[in-house]
Write a protein that holds these residues in place. Structure first.
Motif, PDB file in Angstrom:
ATOM      1  N   MET A  65      -5.054   8.237 -17.139  1.00 47.52           N
ATOM      2  CA  MET A  65      -4.538   6.991 -17.711  1.00 47.52           C
ATOM      3  C   MET A  65      -3.321   6.503 -16.933  1.00 47.52           C
ATOM      4  SD  MET A  65      -4.889   7.398 -21.808  1.00 47.52           S
ATOM      5  CE  MET A  65      -6.358   8.148 -22.506  1.00 47.52           C
ATOM      6  N   ASN A  85      -5.654   9.713 -28.083  1.00 43.01           N
ATOM      7  CA  ASN A  85      -6.678  10.281 -28.961  1.00 43.01           C
ATOM      8  C   ASN A  85      -7.797  10.826 -28.081  1.00 43.01           C
ATOM      9  OD1 ASN A  85      -7.991  10.602 -31.665  1.00 43.01           O
ATOM     10  ND2 ASN A  85      -9.521   9.352 -30.626  1.00 43.01           N
ATOM     11  N   GLY A 101     -11.389   6.762 -15.686  1.00 44.30           N
ATOM     12  CA  GLY A 101     -10.642   5.923 -16.594  1.00 44.30           C
ATOM     13  C   GLY A 101     -10.674   4.459 -16.220  1.00 44.30           C
ATOM     14  N   LEU A 104      -8.860  -1.153 -20.897  1.00 44.84           N
ATOM     15  CA  LEU A 104      -9.582  -1.958 -21.873  1.00 44.84           C
ATOM     16  C   LEU A 104      -8.832  -3.262 -22.146  1.00 44.84           C
ATOM     17  CD1 LEU A 104     -10.581   0.805 -24.447  1.00 44.84           C
ATOM     18  CD2 LEU A 104     -12.004  -0.211 -22.652  1.00 44.84           C
ATOM     19  N   VAL A 112      -4.062  -0.617 -23.048  1.00 45.56           N
ATOM     20  CA  VAL A 112      -4.991   0.275 -23.747  1.00 45.56           C
ATOM     21  C   VAL A 112      -6.048   0.713 -22.741  1.00 45.56           C
ATOM     22  CG1 VAL A 112      -6.607   0.500 -25.668  1.00 45.56           C
ATOM     23  CG2 VAL A 112      -4.576  -0.948 -25.909  1.00 45.56           C
ATOM     24  N   MET A 113      -6.301   2.018 -22.692  1.00 45.35           N
ATOM     25  CA  MET A 113      -7.228   2.576 -21.706  1.00 45.35           C
ATOM     26  C   MET A 113      -8.191   3.553 -22.345  1.00 45.35           C
ATOM     27  SD  MET A 113      -4.299   3.113 -18.872  1.00 45.35           S
ATOM     28  CE  MET A 113      -3.103   3.366 -20.152  1.00 45.35           C
ATOM     29  N   GLU A 114      -9.267   3.837 -21.622  1.00 46.09           N
ATOM     30  CA  GLU A 114     -10.193   4.893 -22.036  1.00 46.09           C
ATOM     31  C   GLU A 114     -10.517   5.757 -20.828  1.00 46.09           C
ATOM     32  OE1 GLU A 114     -14.057   3.729 -23.434  1.00 46.09           O
ATOM     33  OE2 GLU A 114     -14.493   2.570 -21.634  1.00 46.09           O
ATOM     34  N   THR A 116     -13.355   8.926 -19.740  1.00 44.17           N
ATOM     35  CA  THR A 116     -14.493   9.796 -20.023  1.00 44.17           C
ATOM     36  C   THR A 116     -14.392  11.006 -19.111  1.00 44.17           C
ATOM     37  OG1 THR A 116     -15.852   7.892 -20.616  1.00 44.17           O
ATOM     38  CG2 THR A 116     -17.007   9.946 -20.113  1.00 44.17           C
ATOM     39  N   HIS A 128     -14.069  12.214 -24.644  1.00 49.13           N
ATOM     40  CA  HIS A 128     -13.737  10.797 -24.492  1.00 49.13           C
ATOM     41  C   HIS A 128     -12.340  10.594 -25.071  1.00 49.13           C
ATOM     42  CE1 HIS A 128     -13.675   6.504 -25.720  1.00 49.13           C
ATOM     43  NE2 HIS A 128     -14.206   6.368 -24.513  1.00 49.13           N
ATOM     44  N   THR A 130      -8.893   7.881 -25.581  1.00 41.84           N
ATOM     45  CA  THR A 130      -8.314   6.545 -25.544  1.00 41.84           C
ATOM     46  C   THR A 130      -6.810   6.701 -25.659  1.00 41.84           C
ATOM     47  OG1 THR A 130      -8.575   6.277 -27.930  1.00 41.84           O
ATOM     48  CG2 THR A 130     -10.310   5.350 -26.526  1.00 41.84           C
ATOM     49  N   THR A 132      -2.768   4.421 -25.328  1.00 43.22           N
ATOM     50  CA  THR A 132      -1.954   3.235 -25.106  1.00 43.22           C
ATOM     51  C   THR A 132      -0.708   3.656 -24.345  1.00 43.22           C
ATOM     52  OG1 THR A 132      -2.729   2.283 -27.182  1.00 43.22           O
ATOM     53  CG2 THR A 132      -0.730   1.332 -26.233  1.00 43.22           C
TER      54      THR A 132
END
Length: 139
Positions: A65, A85, A101, A104, A112-114, A116, A128, A130, A132
């Motif tokens: 991230m 999370n 990554g 979003l 905000v990112m994700e 996997t 997975h 997520t 901020t």
């Protein structure tokens, strides 16, 4: 176009994230708002039961991230995690752990990112995440 390069983030790992360098973390790719990091497999990553530990996966996801946000805003050292999370989905296979990554949503003060996570060579996600990040005001 990405605001940092793969080489830039590897340099950040070497000079500013000693814990990441100690465990062997490497940058495979940095793009505009995206990054792929690799954590080479090591027996020290394992927890009882022979699976990769949660803290190992969380560290890789959070570092990914950080690479993602820097790829979008440039070298802003005080961009920091404000929420994180993770959902553990499958047992990782022994091998390098990969984190892919992407952003979003990118705002002026928050991103905000994700991410996997998967074992290298396997498409099935093992986790997975997520998160901020807070972006400090530009001075």
């Amino acid at each position: 176009m990405a605001k940092i390069t793969q080489e830039d983030f590897d340099h950040i790992i070497e000079t500013e994230l000693p814990w990441a360098q100690e465990i062997g973390m490497k940058t495979d790719k940095v793009g505009d708002g995206e990054a792929i990091l690799r954590l080479p497999f090591n027996d020290n990553m394992l927890r009882p039961g022979g699976t990769v530990s949660g803290p190992t996966m969380m560290a890789l996801a959070d570092a990914c991230m950080y690479a993602v946000i820097l790829s979008a805003i440039g070298k802003v050292k005080l961009a920091v995690t404000t929420s994180f999370n993770i959902n553990f989905m499958h047992r990782p296979a022994p091998g390098d752990l990969m984190a892919e990554g992407r952003i979003l949503k990118l705002g002026k003060r928050l991103a905000v990112m994700e991410v996997t996570l998967h074992s290298d060579g396997h498409d099935e996600p093992v986790a997975h995440a997520t998160g901020t990040y807070s972006i400090p005001p530009r001075s």
